[in-house]
Design a protein around this motif. Sequence first.
Motif, PDB file in Angstrom:
ATOM      1  N   ARG A  32       0.820  -1.206   0.000  1.00  0.00           N
ATOM      2  CA  ARG A  32       0.000   0.000   0.000  1.00  0.00           C
ATOM      3  C   ARG A  32       0.848   1.248   0.000  1.00  0.00           C
ATOM      4  O   ARG A  32       0.540   2.236  -0.661  1.00  0.00           O
ATOM      5  CB  ARG A  32      -0.934   0.013   1.213  1.00  0.00           C
ATOM      6  CG  ARG A  32      -2.341  -0.386   0.881  1.00  0.00           C
ATOM      7  CD  ARG A  32      -3.282   0.179   1.905  1.00  0.00           C
ATOM      8  NE  ARG A  32      -2.880   1.505   2.358  1.00  0.00           N
ATOM      9  CZ  ARG A  32      -3.201   2.007   3.526  1.00  0.00           C
ATOM     10  NH1 ARG A  32      -3.885   1.293   4.372  1.00  0.00           N
ATOM     11  NH2 ARG A  32      -2.818   3.218   3.850  1.00  0.00           N
ATOM     12  N   GLU A  36       0.688   4.274  -2.749  1.00  0.00           N
ATOM     13  CA  GLU A  36       0.337   5.650  -2.382  1.00  0.00           C
ATOM     14  C   GLU A  36       1.483   6.605  -2.704  1.00  0.00           C
ATOM     15  O   GLU A  36       1.257   7.723  -3.151  1.00  0.00           O
ATOM     16  CB  GLU A  36      -0.027   5.719  -0.903  1.00  0.00           C
ATOM     17  CG  GLU A  36      -1.335   5.015  -0.583  1.00  0.00           C
ATOM     18  CD  GLU A  36      -1.690   5.051   0.896  1.00  0.00           C
ATOM     19  OE1 GLU A  36      -2.871   4.985   1.221  1.00  0.00           O
ATOM     20  OE2 GLU A  36      -0.763   5.148   1.726  1.00  0.00           O
ATOM     21  N   GLN A  39       1.742   7.452  -6.258  1.00  0.00           N
ATOM     22  CA  GLN A  39       0.636   8.307  -6.676  1.00  0.00           C
ATOM     23  C   GLN A  39       0.747   9.712  -6.108  1.00  0.00           C
ATOM     24  O   GLN A  39      -0.176  10.519  -6.210  1.00  0.00           O
ATOM     25  CB  GLN A  39      -0.697   7.672  -6.274  1.00  0.00           C
ATOM     26  CG  GLN A  39      -1.088   6.540  -7.214  1.00  0.00           C
ATOM     27  CD  GLN A  39      -2.219   5.715  -6.661  1.00  0.00           C
ATOM     28  OE1 GLN A  39      -3.247   6.248  -6.257  1.00  0.00           O
ATOM     29  NE2 GLN A  39      -2.033   4.411  -6.632  1.00  0.00           N
ATOM     30  N   LYS A  41       1.358  10.816  -2.869  1.00  0.00           N
ATOM     31  CA  LYS A  41       0.939  11.160  -1.513  1.00  0.00           C
ATOM     32  C   LYS A  41       2.059  11.899  -0.781  1.00  0.00           C
ATOM     33  O   LYS A  41       3.215  11.472  -0.795  1.00  0.00           O
ATOM     34  CB  LYS A  41       0.572   9.882  -0.755  1.00  0.00           C
ATOM     35  CG  LYS A  41       0.032  10.120   0.644  1.00  0.00           C
ATOM     36  CD  LYS A  41      -0.350   8.806   1.307  1.00  0.00           C
ATOM     37  CE  LYS A  41      -0.937   9.036   2.687  1.00  0.00           C
ATOM     38  NZ  LYS A  41      -1.238   7.768   3.376  1.00  0.00           N
TER      39      LYS A  41
END
Lengths: 67, 67
Positions: A32, A36, A39, A41
Amino acid sequence: MNTSIATFIKEKRKQLKLTQPELAEKAGVGLRFVRELEQGKQSVRLDKVNQLLDLFGSELGVIQKTD
Amino acid sequence: MNTSIATFIKEKRKQLKLTQPELAEKAGVGLRFVRELEQGKQSVRLDKVNQLLDLFGSELGVIQKTD
DNA sequence: TATTTTTGTACCCTAATGGGTATAATTATG
DNA sequence: CATAATTATACCCATTAGGGTACAAAAATA
């Protein structure tokens, strides 16, 4: 490099022909987290990012803002 | 720069003659965060570090490991 | 186009970050 | 030295990052 952290990791990962699960496994972080991070984050932990960057012989450091 | 994030912030802060509470205030982060960061805590949030570095016109980026 | 592979999104949960604050320790200043 | 200012440590607590996982969406491949 002028690329963002997200794109840097994504590109380096592809250079090594690794999938996200494989990269997570190698770096010892969760899947995860890899997702993230790639992307974009922002509220991620610094030490976790460095765990990934370490695979590419790099790390997070202070750079001059280019704007 | 080759200095750690912690020492970079501490030195920049002193250059501007700011105390830790003043820097925290200016950056919009908590005092505890400034203290832990200057003491080298690794498991900090990336966006919070950038909030501080922004005051100095800098940010976190990928750099080559020097070891 | 059908199938496989990879990636994105969503959920639950635990651990710990970060804020606030009080107090001790340290450092700077009179 | 004594006092003030700054920094370090310790506490409580709400929020959330990140792990695990399941499934949908997208991309790659036959």
